[in-house]
Motif scaffolding. Structure first.
Motif, PDB file in Angstrom:
ATOM      1  N   LEU A 106      90.644  88.464  70.868  1.00 25.68           N
ATOM      2  CA  LEU A 106      90.450  88.667  69.432  1.00 25.68           C
ATOM      3  C   LEU A 106      91.786  88.593  68.699  1.00 25.68           C
ATOM      4  CD1 LEU A 106      88.331  89.167  67.264  1.00 25.68           C
ATOM      5  CD2 LEU A 106      88.783  91.609  67.519  1.00 25.68           C
ATOM      6  N   ARG A 107      92.832  89.196  69.278  1.00 23.69           N
ATOM      7  CA  ARG A 107      94.166  89.129  68.656  1.00 23.69           C
ATOM      8  C   ARG A 107      94.656  87.681  68.581  1.00 23.69           C
ATOM      9  NH1 ARG A 107      94.918  93.888  71.652  1.00 23.69           N
ATOM     10  NH2 ARG A 107      95.867  92.731  73.365  1.00 23.69           N
ATOM     11  N   THR A 108      94.443  86.922  69.649  1.00 24.86           N
ATOM     12  CA  THR A 108      94.840  85.512  69.658  1.00 24.86           C
ATOM     13  C   THR A 108      94.104  84.751  68.567  1.00 24.86           C
ATOM     14  OG1 THR A 108      95.327  85.555  72.028  1.00 24.86           O
ATOM     15  CG2 THR A 108      94.886  83.392  71.045  1.00 24.86           C
ATOM     16  N   LEU A 109      92.803  84.947  68.472  1.00 27.84           N
ATOM     17  CA  LEU A 109      92.003  84.256  67.450  1.00 27.84           C
ATOM     18  C   LEU A 109      92.422  84.661  66.042  1.00 27.84           C
ATOM     19  CD1 LEU A 109      88.534  84.433  69.185  1.00 27.84           C
ATOM     20  CD2 LEU A 109      89.912  82.371  68.805  1.00 27.84           C
ATOM     21  N   LYS A 110      92.769  85.916  65.865  1.00 28.65           N
ATOM     22  CA  LYS A 110      93.238  86.385  64.552  1.00 28.65           C
ATOM     23  C   LYS A 110      94.500  85.621  64.150  1.00 28.65           C
ATOM     24  CE  LYS A 110      94.820  90.608  62.271  1.00 28.65           C
ATOM     25  NZ  LYS A 110      95.110  92.037  62.481  1.00 28.65           N
ATOM     26  N   ASP A 111      95.433  85.498  65.078  1.00 35.13           N
ATOM     27  CA  ASP A 111      96.658  84.740  64.801  1.00 35.13           C
ATOM     28  C   ASP A 111      96.341  83.275  64.534  1.00 35.13           C
ATOM     29  OD1 ASP A 111      98.194  87.015  65.129  1.00 35.13           O
ATOM     30  OD2 ASP A 111      98.742  86.544  67.202  1.00 35.13           O
ATOM     31  N   TRP A 112      95.477  82.702  65.350  1.00 34.64           N
ATOM     32  CA  TRP A 112      95.129  81.293  65.164  1.00 34.64           C
ATOM     33  C   TRP A 112      94.434  81.079  63.823  1.00 34.64           C
ATOM     34  CZ3 TRP A 112      93.348  78.347  70.152  1.00 34.64           C
ATOM     35  CH2 TRP A 112      94.365  78.430  71.115  1.00 34.64           C
ATOM     36  N   TYR A 113      93.601  82.021  63.410  1.00 32.47           N
ATOM     37  CA  TYR A 113      92.934  81.908  62.109  1.00 32.47           C
ATOM     38  C   TYR A 113      93.972  81.928  60.999  1.00 32.47           C
ATOM     39  CZ  TYR A 113      90.305  83.187  57.962  1.00 32.47           C
ATOM     40  OH  TYR A 113      89.799  83.216  56.696  1.00 32.47           O
ATOM     41  N   ARG A 114      94.935  82.830  61.096  1.00 26.76           N
ATOM     42  CA  ARG A 114      95.990  82.912  60.071  1.00 26.76           C
ATOM     43  C   ARG A 114      96.763  81.608  59.947  1.00 26.76           C
ATOM     44  NH1 ARG A 114      99.380  88.204  61.064  1.00 26.76           N
ATOM     45  NH2 ARG A 114      97.942  88.658  62.723  1.00 26.76           N
ATOM     46  N   PHE A 115      96.930  80.897  61.062  1.00 31.06           N
ATOM     47  CA  PHE A 115      97.678  79.635  61.048  1.00 31.06           C
ATOM     48  C   PHE A 115      96.771  78.425  60.856  1.00 31.06           C
ATOM     49  CE2 PHE A 115     100.581  82.360  63.616  1.00 31.06           C
ATOM     50  CZ  PHE A 115     101.644  82.361  62.723  1.00 31.06           C
ATOM     51  N   GLY A 116      95.483  78.673  60.612  1.00 29.30           N
ATOM     52  CA  GLY A 116      94.559  77.569  60.354  1.00 29.30           C
ATOM     53  C   GLY A 116      94.112  76.823  61.601  1.00 29.30           C
ATOM     54  N   LEU A 117      94.242  77.434  62.766  1.00 30.63           N
ATOM     55  CA  LEU A 117      93.871  76.764  64.016  1.00 30.63           C
ATOM     56  C   LEU A 117      92.433  77.054  64.441  1.00 30.63           C
ATOM     57  CD1 LEU A 117      97.184  77.484  65.962  1.00 30.63           C
ATOM     58  CD2 LEU A 117      96.517  75.365  64.798  1.00 30.63           C
ATOM     59  N   VAL A 118      91.825  78.060  63.805  1.00 26.75           N
ATOM     60  CA  VAL A 118      90.430  78.419  64.068  1.00 26.75           C
ATOM     61  C   VAL A 118      89.750  78.579  62.713  1.00 26.75           C
ATOM     62  CG1 VAL A 118      88.911  80.208  64.996  1.00 26.75           C
ATOM     63  CG2 VAL A 118      90.952  79.590  66.241  1.00 26.75           C
ATOM     64  N   SER A 119      88.528  78.077  62.610  1.00 27.37           N
ATOM     65  CA  SER A 119      87.811  78.153  61.329  1.00 27.37           C
ATOM     66  C   SER A 119      87.419  79.595  61.003  1.00 27.37           C
ATOM     67  CB  SER A 119      86.550  77.284  61.385  1.00 27.37           C
ATOM     68  OG  SER A 119      85.578  77.889  62.223  1.00 27.37           O
ATOM     69  N   LYS A 120      87.185  79.821  59.725  1.00 29.04           N
ATOM     70  CA  LYS A 120      86.750  81.131  59.257  1.00 29.04           C
ATOM     71  C   LYS A 120      85.426  81.522  59.924  1.00 29.04           C
ATOM     72  CE  LYS A 120      85.768  83.664  54.990  1.00 29.04           C
ATOM     73  NZ  LYS A 120      85.787  83.586  53.526  1.00 29.04           N
ATOM     74  N   GLU A 121      84.529  80.552  60.060  1.00 31.72           N
ATOM     75  CA  GLU A 121      83.224  80.802  60.662  1.00 31.72           C
ATOM     76  C   GLU A 121      83.362  81.229  62.118  1.00 31.72           C
ATOM     77  OE1 GLU A 121      83.980  77.910  59.026  1.00 31.72           O
ATOM     78  OE2 GLU A 121      83.033  78.508  57.143  1.00 31.72           O
ATOM     79  N   ASN A 122      84.209  80.504  62.888  1.00 33.60           N
ATOM     80  CA  ASN A 122      84.387  80.847  64.304  1.00 33.60           C
ATOM     81  C   ASN A 122      85.063  82.207  64.464  1.00 33.60           C
ATOM     82  OD1 ASN A 122      83.125  78.622  65.401  1.00 33.60           O
ATOM     83  ND2 ASN A 122      85.002  77.426  65.544  1.00 33.60           N
ATOM     84  N   PHE A 123      86.045  82.482  63.627  1.00 31.32           N
ATOM     85  CA  PHE A 123      86.720  83.779  63.718  1.00 31.32           C
ATOM     86  C   PHE A 123      85.762  84.907  63.352  1.00 31.32           C
ATOM     87  CE2 PHE A 123      89.330  87.202  61.789  1.00 31.32           C
ATOM     88  CZ  PHE A 123      89.887  87.667  62.975  1.00 31.32           C
ATOM     89  N   ALA A 124      84.977  84.706  62.295  1.00 28.22           N
ATOM     90  CA  ALA A 124      84.020  85.736  61.871  1.00 28.22           C
ATOM     91  C   ALA A 124      82.975  85.990  62.957  1.00 28.22           C
ATOM     92  CB  ALA A 124      83.342  85.319  60.564  1.00 28.22           C
ATOM     93  N   ALA A 125      82.493  84.926  63.594  1.00 26.60           N
ATOM     94  CA  ALA A 125      81.510  85.082  64.674  1.00 26.60           C
ATOM     95  C   ALA A 125      82.118  85.836  65.852  1.00 26.60           C
ATOM     96  CB  ALA A 125      80.999  83.721  65.123  1.00 26.60           C
ATOM     97  N   ALA A 126      83.370  85.519  66.180  1.00 28.65           N
ATOM     98  CA  ALA A 126      84.049  86.217  67.273  1.00 28.65           C
ATOM     99  C   ALA A 126      84.249  87.690  66.927  1.00 28.65           C
ATOM    100  CB  ALA A 126      85.388  85.546  67.572  1.00 28.65           C
ATOM    101  N   LEU A 127      84.613  87.962  65.688  1.00 31.32           N
ATOM    102  CA  LEU A 127      84.833  89.337  65.241  1.00 31.32           C
ATOM    103  C   LEU A 127      83.528  90.145  65.304  1.00 31.32           C
ATOM    104  CD1 LEU A 127      86.946  91.288  64.116  1.00 31.32           C
ATOM    105  CD2 LEU A 127      86.411  90.437  61.836  1.00 31.32           C
ATOM    106  N   ARG A 128      82.437  89.553  64.828  1.00 37.72           N
ATOM    107  CA  ARG A 128      81.132  90.232  64.884  1.00 37.72           C
ATOM    108  C   ARG A 128      80.708  90.485  66.332  1.00 37.72           C
ATOM    109  NH1 ARG A 128      79.993  86.573  60.760  1.00 37.72           N
ATOM    110  NH2 ARG A 128      78.949  85.200  62.251  1.00 37.72           N
ATOM    111  N   GLY A 129      80.891  89.470  67.179  1.00 39.38           N
ATOM    112  CA  GLY A 129      80.527  89.614  68.586  1.00 39.38           C
ATOM    113  C   GLY A 129      81.364  90.665  69.289  1.00 39.38           C
ATOM    114  N   HIS A 130      82.651  90.695  68.981  1.00 35.45           N
ATOM    115  CA  HIS A 130      83.549  91.691  69.575  1.00 35.45           C
ATOM    116  C   HIS A 130      83.110  93.091  69.172  1.00 35.45           C
ATOM    117  CE1 HIS A 130      87.189  94.184  69.875  1.00 35.45           C
ATOM    118  NE2 HIS A 130      87.470  93.427  70.932  1.00 35.45           N
TER     119      HIS A 130
END
Length: 128
Positions: free
Chosen positions: A61-85
């Protein structure tokens, strides 16, 4: 990682990580993401991190958060990962677990376990 006095066999390591990941082991899924990242396959790494985060793996989740901040993961994918976590973390909560954690804190066992984990994570061969 490699054992002392044992030759490294990356193919065997990946095979066993894959088997563990198929079995639902979030740490194995995270480590597969690291392998994919090392091999330059960022999209595949992201998929592994998303799955691991949905299984409750904090490092993913921390990795995805960083990747989202740098535009490497979409908002939708990060949100889905956050909800699942969050759902995975909520699923592990129970009155029995909370009572056990309170007991550990009262008797100083929680701090000893955390110190042991911190010491382990300092090992350069440790992979979360």
């Amino acid at each position: 990682s490699s054992g002392v006095g044992v030759e490294m066999d990356e193919k065997k390591e990946v095979y066993h990580l894959e088997q563990a990941a198929i079995g639902g082991e979030p740490f194995a899924r995270y480590n597969l993401g690291l392998v994919e990242l090392k091999n330059g396959r960022h999209a595949r790494a992201a998929k592994h991190f998303i799955i691991a985060a949905k299984l409750g793996h904090d490092g993913s989740l921390r990795t995805l958060k960083d990747w989202y901040r740098f535009g490497l993961v979409s908002k939708e994918n990060f949100a889905a990962a956050l909800r699942g976590h969050q759902a995975a973390v909520d699923a592990t909560k129970s009155p029995q677990r909370e009572a056990a954690e309170a007991f550990q804190r009262r008797h100083g066992l929680h701090a000893a376990a955390q110190a042991s984990t911190t010491s382990l994570k300092r090992n350069p061969e440790y992979r979360e």
